[in-house]
Scaffold this motif. Sequence first.
Motif, PDB file in Angstrom:
ATOM      1  N   MET A 185       0.826  -1.205   0.000  1.00  0.00           N
ATOM      2  CA  MET A 185       0.000   0.000   0.000  1.00  0.00           C
ATOM      3  C   MET A 185       0.866   1.263   0.000  1.00  0.00           C
ATOM      4  O   MET A 185       0.564   2.232  -0.703  1.00  0.00           O
ATOM      5  CB  MET A 185      -0.941  -0.005   1.202  1.00  0.00           C
ATOM      6  CG  MET A 185      -2.020  -1.075   1.136  1.00  0.00           C
ATOM      7  SD  MET A 185      -2.990  -1.041  -0.395  1.00  0.00           S
ATOM      8  CE  MET A 185      -3.751   0.586  -0.277  1.00  0.00           C
ATOM      9  N   ILE A 186       1.938   1.261   0.790  1.00  0.00           N
ATOM     10  CA  ILE A 186       2.840   2.425   0.805  1.00  0.00           C
ATOM     11  C   ILE A 186       3.481   2.605  -0.573  1.00  0.00           C
ATOM     12  O   ILE A 186       3.551   3.727  -1.098  1.00  0.00           O
ATOM     13  CB  ILE A 186       3.918   2.272   1.890  1.00  0.00           C
ATOM     14  CG1 ILE A 186       3.287   2.323   3.283  1.00  0.00           C
ATOM     15  CG2 ILE A 186       4.981   3.360   1.759  1.00  0.00           C
ATOM     16  CD1 ILE A 186       4.243   2.017   4.412  1.00  0.00           C
ATOM     17  N   SER A 187       3.934   1.505  -1.160  1.00  0.00           N
ATOM     18  CA  SER A 187       4.560   1.561  -2.492  1.00  0.00           C
ATOM     19  C   SER A 187       3.553   2.046  -3.537  1.00  0.00           C
ATOM     20  O   SER A 187       3.903   2.819  -4.437  1.00  0.00           O
ATOM     21  CB  SER A 187       5.104   0.183  -2.887  1.00  0.00           C
ATOM     22  OG  SER A 187       6.052  -0.280  -1.952  1.00  0.00           O
ATOM     23  N   LEU A 188       2.310   1.589  -3.417  1.00  0.00           N
ATOM     24  CA  LEU A 188       1.261   2.001  -4.352  1.00  0.00           C
ATOM     25  C   LEU A 188       0.967   3.491  -4.218  1.00  0.00           C
ATOM     26  O   LEU A 188       0.847   4.204  -5.231  1.00  0.00           O
ATOM     27  CB  LEU A 188      -0.009   1.185  -4.107  1.00  0.00           C
ATOM     28  CG  LEU A 188      -1.240   1.548  -4.949  1.00  0.00           C
ATOM     29  CD1 LEU A 188      -0.952   1.373  -6.436  1.00  0.00           C
ATOM     30  CD2 LEU A 188      -2.443   0.698  -4.531  1.00  0.00           C
ATOM     31  N   ILE A 189       0.856   3.968  -2.980  1.00  0.00           N
ATOM     32  CA  ILE A 189       0.592   5.396  -2.755  1.00  0.00           C
ATOM     33  C   ILE A 189       1.728   6.248  -3.320  1.00  0.00           C
ATOM     34  O   ILE A 189       1.492   7.263  -3.989  1.00  0.00           O
ATOM     35  CB  ILE A 189       0.398   5.673  -1.245  1.00  0.00           C
ATOM     36  CG1 ILE A 189      -0.917   5.041  -0.767  1.00  0.00           C
ATOM     37  CG2 ILE A 189       0.393   7.175  -0.967  1.00  0.00           C
ATOM     38  CD1 ILE A 189      -1.079   5.014   0.727  1.00  0.00           C
ATOM     39  N   LEU A 190       2.963   5.830  -3.078  1.00  0.00           N
ATOM     40  CA  LEU A 190       4.116   6.553  -3.630  1.00  0.00           C
ATOM     41  C   LEU A 190       4.087   6.539  -5.155  1.00  0.00           C
ATOM     42  O   LEU A 190       4.416   7.543  -5.796  1.00  0.00           O
ATOM     43  CB  LEU A 190       5.420   5.939  -3.114  1.00  0.00           C
ATOM     44  CG  LEU A 190       5.754   6.171  -1.645  1.00  0.00           C
ATOM     45  CD1 LEU A 190       6.993   5.385  -1.249  1.00  0.00           C
ATOM     46  CD2 LEU A 190       5.965   7.658  -1.374  1.00  0.00           C
ATOM     47  N   SER A 191       3.686   5.413  -5.722  1.00  0.00           N
ATOM     48  CA  SER A 191       3.613   5.291  -7.178  1.00  0.00           C
ATOM     49  C   SER A 191       2.571   6.243  -7.764  1.00  0.00           C
ATOM     50  O   SER A 191       2.809   6.874  -8.798  1.00  0.00           O
ATOM     51  CB  SER A 191       3.272   3.849  -7.568  1.00  0.00           C
ATOM     52  OG  SER A 191       4.252   2.955  -7.099  1.00  0.00           O
ATOM     53  N   ILE A 192       1.439   6.337  -7.091  1.00  0.00           N
ATOM     54  CA  ILE A 192       0.386   7.264  -7.543  1.00  0.00           C
ATOM     55  C   ILE A 192       0.882   8.707  -7.456  1.00  0.00           C
ATOM     56  O   ILE A 192       0.660   9.521  -8.368  1.00  0.00           O
ATOM     57  CB  ILE A 192      -0.893   7.075  -6.696  1.00  0.00           C
ATOM     58  CG1 ILE A 192      -1.493   5.693  -6.966  1.00  0.00           C
ATOM     59  CG2 ILE A 192      -1.917   8.169  -7.009  1.00  0.00           C
ATOM     60  CD1 ILE A 192      -2.626   5.320  -6.032  1.00  0.00           C
ATOM     61  N   LEU A 193       1.567   9.039  -6.350  1.00  0.00           N
ATOM     62  CA  LEU A 193       2.112  10.390  -6.184  1.00  0.00           C
ATOM     63  C   LEU A 193       3.151  10.706  -7.254  1.00  0.00           C
ATOM     64  O   LEU A 193       3.221  11.835  -7.756  1.00  0.00           O
ATOM     65  CB  LEU A 193       2.736  10.535  -4.790  1.00  0.00           C
ATOM     66  CG  LEU A 193       1.750  10.513  -3.610  1.00  0.00           C
ATOM     67  CD1 LEU A 193       2.504  10.553  -2.291  1.00  0.00           C
ATOM     68  CD2 LEU A 193       0.769  11.683  -3.707  1.00  0.00           C
ATOM     69  N   ILE A 194       3.954   9.706  -7.611  1.00  0.00           N
ATOM     70  CA  ILE A 194       4.954   9.888  -8.675  1.00  0.00           C
ATOM     71  C   ILE A 194       4.270  10.232  -9.988  1.00  0.00           C
ATOM     72  O   ILE A 194       4.698  11.142 -10.720  1.00  0.00           O
ATOM     73  CB  ILE A 194       5.826   8.618  -8.821  1.00  0.00           C
ATOM     74  CG1 ILE A 194       6.782   8.486  -7.630  1.00  0.00           C
ATOM     75  CG2 ILE A 194       6.622   8.649 -10.133  1.00  0.00           C
ATOM     76  CD1 ILE A 194       7.478   7.153  -7.552  1.00  0.00           C
ATOM     77  N   GLU A 195       3.196   9.510 -10.306  1.00  0.00           N
ATOM     78  CA  GLU A 195       2.464   9.781 -11.549  1.00  0.00           C
ATOM     79  C   GLU A 195       1.807  11.161 -11.521  1.00  0.00           C
ATOM     80  O   GLU A 195       1.748  11.846 -12.548  1.00  0.00           O
ATOM     81  CB  GLU A 195       1.421   8.697 -11.793  1.00  0.00           C
ATOM     82  CG  GLU A 195       2.009   7.340 -12.155  1.00  0.00           C
ATOM     83  CD  GLU A 195       2.943   7.401 -13.347  1.00  0.00           C
ATOM     84  OE1 GLU A 195       2.578   8.025 -14.358  1.00  0.00           O
ATOM     85  OE2 GLU A 195       4.056   6.840 -13.257  1.00  0.00           O
TER      86      GLU A 195
END
Length: 376
Positions: free
Chosen positions: A344-354
């Motif tokens: 979930m943390i990795s996913l949230i960071l990935s969304i923020l990156i996009e």
Amino acid sequence: MEKSSKAQASSLTVFGRQESLCLKGIAIIMLICHHCFMRPSRYKGQDLIFIIPEPIWNYVALFFKICVCIFVFISAYGITSKIKNSSVSEDQLPLYVRNVIISRLIRLLGGFIFVFLLVDLFGFFYDPGRFAEIYGTSFPGSVEYFFIDMLGLAHLLETPTFLGTYWYYSLAIIIVLIVPAFYLLLRRMGTVPFLGLIAVINFTVSIPNRDFWHYLLCIAVGVVCAHNNTIARIVNFQVVKSSKTGCFIKFVIECILMFLLMILRQGPLMGPLYPLWDALFPVIIAAFCCEFIFIIPGLRQILIFLGIYSANIFLVHNYIRKVWFYDFTYSFKYPLVIITVLFMISLILSILIEQLKKILHYNQFINFLVSKSAQQ
């Protein structure tokens, strides 16, 4: 001609872009499990609570290394499909292939470099000593190592890398470069001679880069499956006339095949025939998921969503798990909770990156580079 067109449409429908994203969604979950629990050394010094016995966690997590061959298969399949389904003439094909290669490399490295620099910027403030630790302090050597790493070539050239996970990008570059050549060779030789040649090379010729050697046959199988519409043929194949009975039989057979491949891959033949197991498994799991998993409403949308962000998750998760927040990652005690929190943390960071890419108009910049590099 009409029959060929229908077969092509069927192939795209059965295993198209959305199905590829779904499969990436499954593969990225496997990746997180694999990296967290593939062996006890991964969580050394941590007091974990295993409800399911620890050896079973380790066995399954180690097997989940197949996530790599799934990503390899998807890449080879996608590039081949793009070339195969183009409407260009034979005379224009070399130019079209050249444009496909350059476009793929720009998009591949564009996504990688953005995250690479973003993480390095964070590391500059949070862990400034890591740069000297990884790249050294000598000039210009340290700068050269940095740029080689930024271009995803560190593993290929055996130079220092900021994160071991980046090794896959060396393989991804090779895939982009070699798949068009494999496809053209396949068209000249035919399926059986082509696969025979690659298998002979894979099992007899010593290739310095072990990871390239390991996935060579998997790349070839991905090319063949795209060329021959193999996934669509498996999905559309009827065991018996009754559709319900046929689906049940296929479900059981494919589950048994995946289980047997897991046993073979993790058993005594793990080493000598590793490339073979990792070439076969993506075909079976792709066909199985397309027929029985991706059709489930809700789950399909979730997997597509995860597949969209899978590349960024791949790039950032090990910084959390291994580099900077190791104790935090494993502080949740229970394996399923650890995996869920890390994911979930990795996913949230990935969304923020996009989102940051959108703010900076980075994707438009990449599209501009692609359009400028294309020759008519």
